[in-house]
Every structure is written in C-alpha cells, then in structure tokens.
Design a protein around this motif. Structure first.
Motif, PDB file in Angstrom:
ATOM      1  N   LYS A 168      -7.925   7.111  -4.124  1.00 34.66           N
ATOM      2  CA  LYS A 168      -8.107   8.557  -4.098  1.00 34.66           C
ATOM      3  C   LYS A 168      -6.852   9.187  -3.516  1.00 34.66           C
ATOM      4  O   LYS A 168      -6.094   8.555  -2.785  1.00 34.66           O
ATOM      5  CB  LYS A 168      -9.321   8.937  -3.236  1.00 34.66           C
ATOM      6  N   GLU A 169      -6.655  10.476  -3.822  1.00 34.49           N
ATOM      7  CA  GLU A 169      -5.486  11.175  -3.312  1.00 34.49           C
ATOM      8  C   GLU A 169      -5.493  11.227  -1.789  1.00 34.49           C
ATOM      9  O   GLU A 169      -4.447  11.141  -1.147  1.00 34.49           O
ATOM     10  CB  GLU A 169      -5.445  12.595  -3.891  1.00 34.49           C
ATOM     11  N   LEU A 170      -6.681  11.334  -1.192  1.00 29.82           N
ATOM     12  CA  LEU A 170      -6.784  11.351   0.265  1.00 29.82           C
ATOM     13  C   LEU A 170      -6.211  10.065   0.855  1.00 29.82           C
ATOM     14  O   LEU A 170      -5.461  10.089   1.837  1.00 29.82           O
ATOM     15  CB  LEU A 170      -8.246  11.534   0.672  1.00 29.82           C
ATOM     16  N   GLU A 171      -6.551   8.940   0.265  1.00 29.41           N
ATOM     17  CA  GLU A 171      -6.059   7.657   0.762  1.00 29.41           C
ATOM     18  C   GLU A 171      -4.551   7.537   0.566  1.00 29.41           C
ATOM     19  O   GLU A 171      -3.838   7.031   1.444  1.00 29.41           O
ATOM     20  CB  GLU A 171      -6.790   6.522   0.043  1.00 29.41           C
ATOM     21  N   ALA A 172      -4.062   8.008  -0.582  1.00 33.44           N
ATOM     22  CA  ALA A 172      -2.627   7.929  -0.856  1.00 33.44           C
ATOM     23  C   ALA A 172      -1.837   8.766   0.146  1.00 33.44           C
ATOM     24  O   ALA A 172      -0.836   8.309   0.709  1.00 33.44           O
ATOM     25  CB  ALA A 172      -2.340   8.397  -2.282  1.00 33.44           C
ATOM     26  N   GLN A 173      -2.289   9.995   0.397  1.00 30.61           N
ATOM     27  CA  GLN A 173      -1.558  10.861   1.319  1.00 30.61           C
ATOM     28  C   GLN A 173      -1.585  10.324   2.745  1.00 30.61           C
ATOM     29  O   GLN A 173      -0.598  10.437   3.480  1.00 30.61           O
ATOM     30  CB  GLN A 173      -2.128  12.276   1.268  1.00 30.61           C
ATOM     31  N   SER A 174      -2.700   9.743   3.156  1.00 32.48           N
ATOM     32  CA  SER A 174      -2.767   9.198   4.514  1.00 32.48           C
ATOM     33  C   SER A 174      -1.788   8.043   4.679  1.00 32.48           C
ATOM     34  O   SER A 174      -1.152   7.896   5.732  1.00 32.48           O
ATOM     35  CB  SER A 174      -4.193   8.744   4.833  1.00 32.48           C
ATOM     36  N   GLN A 175      -1.627   7.229   3.639  1.00 33.50           N
ATOM     37  CA  GLN A 175      -0.702   6.100   3.718  1.00 33.50           C
ATOM     38  C   GLN A 175       0.750   6.566   3.662  1.00 33.50           C
ATOM     39  O   GLN A 175       1.604   6.048   4.393  1.00 33.50           O
ATOM     40  CB  GLN A 175      -1.014   5.107   2.597  1.00 33.50           C
ATOM     41  N   ASN A 217       0.825  -1.210   0.000  1.00 32.19           N
ATOM     42  CA  ASN A 217       0.000   0.000   0.000  1.00 32.19           C
ATOM     43  C   ASN A 217       0.856   1.255   0.000  1.00 32.19           C
ATOM     44  O   ASN A 217       0.551   2.238  -0.686  1.00 32.19           O
ATOM     45  CB  ASN A 217      -0.916   0.017   1.225  1.00 32.19           C
ATOM     46  N   TYR A 218       1.920   1.242   0.796  1.00 33.31           N
ATOM     47  CA  TYR A 218       2.789   2.412   0.903  1.00 33.31           C
ATOM     48  C   TYR A 218       3.380   2.790  -0.455  1.00 33.31           C
ATOM     49  O   TYR A 218       3.338   3.956  -0.872  1.00 33.31           O
ATOM     50  CB  TYR A 218       3.927   2.134   1.884  1.00 33.31           C
ATOM     51  N   PHE A 219       3.945   1.814  -1.142  1.00 32.94           N
ATOM     52  CA  PHE A 219       4.620   2.123  -2.403  1.00 32.94           C
ATOM     53  C   PHE A 219       3.621   2.378  -3.529  1.00 32.94           C
ATOM     54  O   PHE A 219       3.878   3.199  -4.416  1.00 32.94           O
ATOM     55  CB  PHE A 219       5.611   1.014  -2.757  1.00 32.94           C
ATOM     56  N   PHE A 220       2.489   1.704  -3.490  1.00 29.77           N
ATOM     57  CA  PHE A 220       1.445   2.032  -4.454  1.00 29.77           C
ATOM     58  C   PHE A 220       0.979   3.470  -4.238  1.00 29.77           C
ATOM     59  O   PHE A 220       0.746   4.211  -5.201  1.00 29.77           O
ATOM     60  CB  PHE A 220       0.263   1.069  -4.309  1.00 29.77           C
ATOM     61  N   ALA A 221       0.858   3.880  -2.971  1.00 29.51           N
ATOM     62  CA  ALA A 221       0.406   5.237  -2.655  1.00 29.51           C
ATOM     63  C   ALA A 221       1.401   6.278  -3.152  1.00 29.51           C
ATOM     64  O   ALA A 221       1.013   7.335  -3.666  1.00 29.51           O
ATOM     65  CB  ALA A 221       0.196   5.381  -1.150  1.00 29.51           C
ATOM     66  N   ILE A 222       2.697   6.007  -2.992  1.00 34.25           N
ATOM     67  CA  ILE A 222       3.712   6.943  -3.487  1.00 34.25           C
ATOM     68  C   ILE A 222       3.577   7.104  -4.993  1.00 34.25           C
ATOM     69  O   ILE A 222       3.589   8.224  -5.528  1.00 34.25           O
ATOM     70  CB  ILE A 222       5.125   6.451  -3.121  1.00 34.25           C
ATOM     71  N   ASN A 223       3.437   5.982  -5.698  1.00 33.38           N
ATOM     72  CA  ASN A 223       3.298   6.051  -7.150  1.00 33.38           C
ATOM     73  C   ASN A 223       2.001   6.749  -7.548  1.00 33.38           C
ATOM     74  O   ASN A 223       1.975   7.554  -8.486  1.00 33.38           O
ATOM     75  CB  ASN A 223       3.344   4.641  -7.744  1.00 33.38           C
TER      76      ASN A 223
END
Length: 360
Positions: free
Chosen positions: A200-207, A53-59
């Motif tokens: 969503k961007e919200l989910e990515a930033q939280s992770q 999740n972390y690296f998917f969120a960064i991408n």
C-alpha cells in the motif's frame, strides 16, 4: 516502462507532513505484532530485507503517484540554454556512460538466474547508482554545472528537487539538523515501517521516510568526520580551544548547511556505499528475493534516466538528440534508449503546439 508512469505530478500536496527524527520511536506501528514475529526472518537477512524494502517502496511510490499533462513540467518551459559543439560532445559522452552502465545492469537482470543475481550484487549496486549519476551529470551540464565533483552534483540535484523541477513521484526530501530531521512531501511518513514488502502507499511512504532519515543521519556523521579531521575547519571548544569530540545540538547545527538536502539521489548513492563495505557479504548470504531487488533497481534507474533524457533532449533539441540515438553503438541500437525516445520523449517534446521556450 510505460509512458504514463514517467510523467508524475510535480506540485507537492498542501498537507506536507514533517517528521521529527527524535519522534521516530513514537510513531504509529503498521504491524504491532511484528516484534514477536521477527524470528521468522533470519536475523542475518533483516538488513538485506530492509534495504530491499526501501528500493521496492521507492519504485512502488513512483508507479502509484499519478500522471500529468506535458505542460505541468515547469522546467521544460524554461528558456533553452545555448550549447556549444564542445558542450554537446561532453553531454553525449555522459549519456553514453549512463546508457552503457544501464545496459550492463539490464544484462544481469535479464539472465533471470537468482543465484547469479545474488552474487552479482557486488557490481549491480554501483551500476544502478552510476547509471543514474551519469544521466544526472548530463542534465546538469545543460544547465551550466560542468563538474565531476559528486558532492556538488548531488547538492544541485537536491536544490532542483526542492524547487519542484522534478515530478512529484521523486519530489520527496529530508532536511533539518542532526536528530531533528524533517521529511517533506510524504504525508504518510509518520508511520513506523514494518519488515513487509510494501503493498500500500502508506507502507511505501513509511519506508521511504525511514530511508531518508537514516541516510541523512549517515550523511551528517560523514560531514562531521570530514570537518573535524581538518584543523582549519574543525569546530573547537570555546573553553579549551581543542577540537570537539562530543557534539551538542548547537554544534550539529553548524554543519547542516554543508549537507544540503537529502533526496532520492542520495538514496541511490547508498548503493555505492553498500557495495564497498563488508555488509555486501551479508547481503549475498541473506535469504531475500534477489530477482525482485534487481527488478526494483532497474525500474527506478529507467524512470530517473528517462526524466533526465527528456530534459537533455529539450536542451539539445529533439532532432539533434534523435540523430545521436541513431548513431549509438550496435549494442544500444533498438534498445531501451530508443524505446524511451519513442514512448516518452517524442510524445512530450514533439508536439507542435508545445512551446518549450515559453516561461512557466
């Protein structure tokens, strides 16, 4: 990777939100029902899923951070440094190390067999990190930092991130004392992440925010261990003079300056750490999307290397850089290196009206 995704806004938003580590348990949950649903995901798979999740969120964050015009990269307007022939050879060697490692990473990802990718984590994790690290070294070499000391390299990279030398997509960072961390340039990091892949961007930033905090916590503990293990640097009790075993806030604050800032490069370094611990065995046994994991890592590596290649080409001179690319070994000919040169670097640096020597 397409050219528009390479160039991201550098200026941080004015409404940067700072997330206190001690408030982490009080942040808003994206998925209130998730506490009851975690049993659907095998317990042994949760650590690996969170890491994915972390690296998917960064991408995801990189791909959704907007575009910019060439003139908005301030570092490209700085005075071009003078590089000797010896400097150029050292930089070329670092670039070749970076590209060869990225080539190996791509070879694994392109095979497409998920079972192979599952067992390949032992080497793809460090490959992803060292592909980026060598490119970072090449860039910093053009700025006069000529060292193999990883701590110095990551510290200088952190300083440049904070100074807005990098695009906004990777301009986020964490600072502050242990148990009182601040997350910068991620205005949605105050949400508590769930176990879902970011949509969503919200989910990515939280992770990403959580990844920064946990990484900085690990970094603080590692610094403490190193400092306290050295009798010359150990913090001692003011009463007994003995080396302290328990730290309070005032003791952690004495270590903060040694940590620097925590940035995307420290997050990438977690791949190196994970590959050398027994936790990699748990990753291999986990039920996660290994193909997605490799795709995310590969896109992050390509993005970060593309940025550093642009900076290096500016320092070397576009013509010399292009000549070097044409001289690469056969396995790198007409590859991703050439693609980034044509799609990203030449459109940015090859404009006749773009004065790279002009002050920002």
């Amino acid at each position: 990777m397409l050219f528009p995704a390479f160039l991201q806004l550098i200026k941080p938003p004015d409404c940067s939100v700072y997330m206190k580590e001690r408030d982490e348990e009080n942040v808003l949950s994206l998925y209130p029902e998730e506490a009851q649903n975690t049993d659907k995901l095998s317990q042994k798979s949760i650590p690996a899923q969170v890491f994915l999740n972390y690296f998917f969120a960064i991408n995801y964050h990189i791909q959704n951070s907007g575009t910019m015009a060439p003139g908005q990269l301030p570092i490209l307007h700085e005075q071009r440094p003078e590089l000797t022939d010896q400097d150029l050879e050292a930089i070329k060697k670092l670039l070749l190390n970076s590209w060869s490692t990225e080539y190996a990473l791509r070879a694994t990802a392109e095979l497409g067999d998920e079972e192979y990718m599952r067992n390949a984590l032992h080497w793809t994790f460090p490959q992803a990190y060292y592909a980026v690290y060598a490119g970072l070294q090449a860039f910093l070499y053009t700025r006069g930092l000529k060292t193999n000391n990883e701590g110095w390299v990551l510290r200088e990279a952190g300083r440049l991130v904070v100074k807005n030398a990098y695009p906004r997509a990777i301009g986020f960072y964490a600072s502050g004392h242990y148990d009182d961390f601040n997350v910068h340039r991620l205005p949605l990091a105050h949400y508590k992440p769930g176990l879902q892949i970011a949509g969503k961007e919200l989910e990515a930033q939280s992770q990403i925010g959580q990844f920064l905090r946990t990484t900085r916590r690990m970094k603080a503990k590692a610094v403490r261990q190193a400092v306290q293990a050295n009798l010359a640097t150990a913090i001692r009790s003011s009463k007994t003079g003995d080396v302290l075993q328990k730290f309070g806030p005032q003791h952690w604050q004495q270590l903060t300056w040694r940590m620097g800032y925590t940035t995307v490069f420290d997050l990438m370094a977690r791949l190196r750490i994970s590959s050398t611990h027994r936790e990699i065995a748990r990753f291999v046994q986990a039920e996660i999307d290994f193909k997605l994991f490799h795709e995310s890592l590969l896109q992050i590596v390509g993005y970060l290397n593309g940025i550093h290649e642009c900076f290096v080409a500016q320092a070397m001179g576009l013509q010399k850089y292009e000549e070097y690319v044409q001289e690469l070994p056969a396995y790198l000919q007409r590859s991703f290196v050439e693609a980034r040169l044509q799609q990203q670097i030449k459109p940015l640096l090859g404009k006749e009206d773009y004065d790279l020597g002009q002050a920002a």
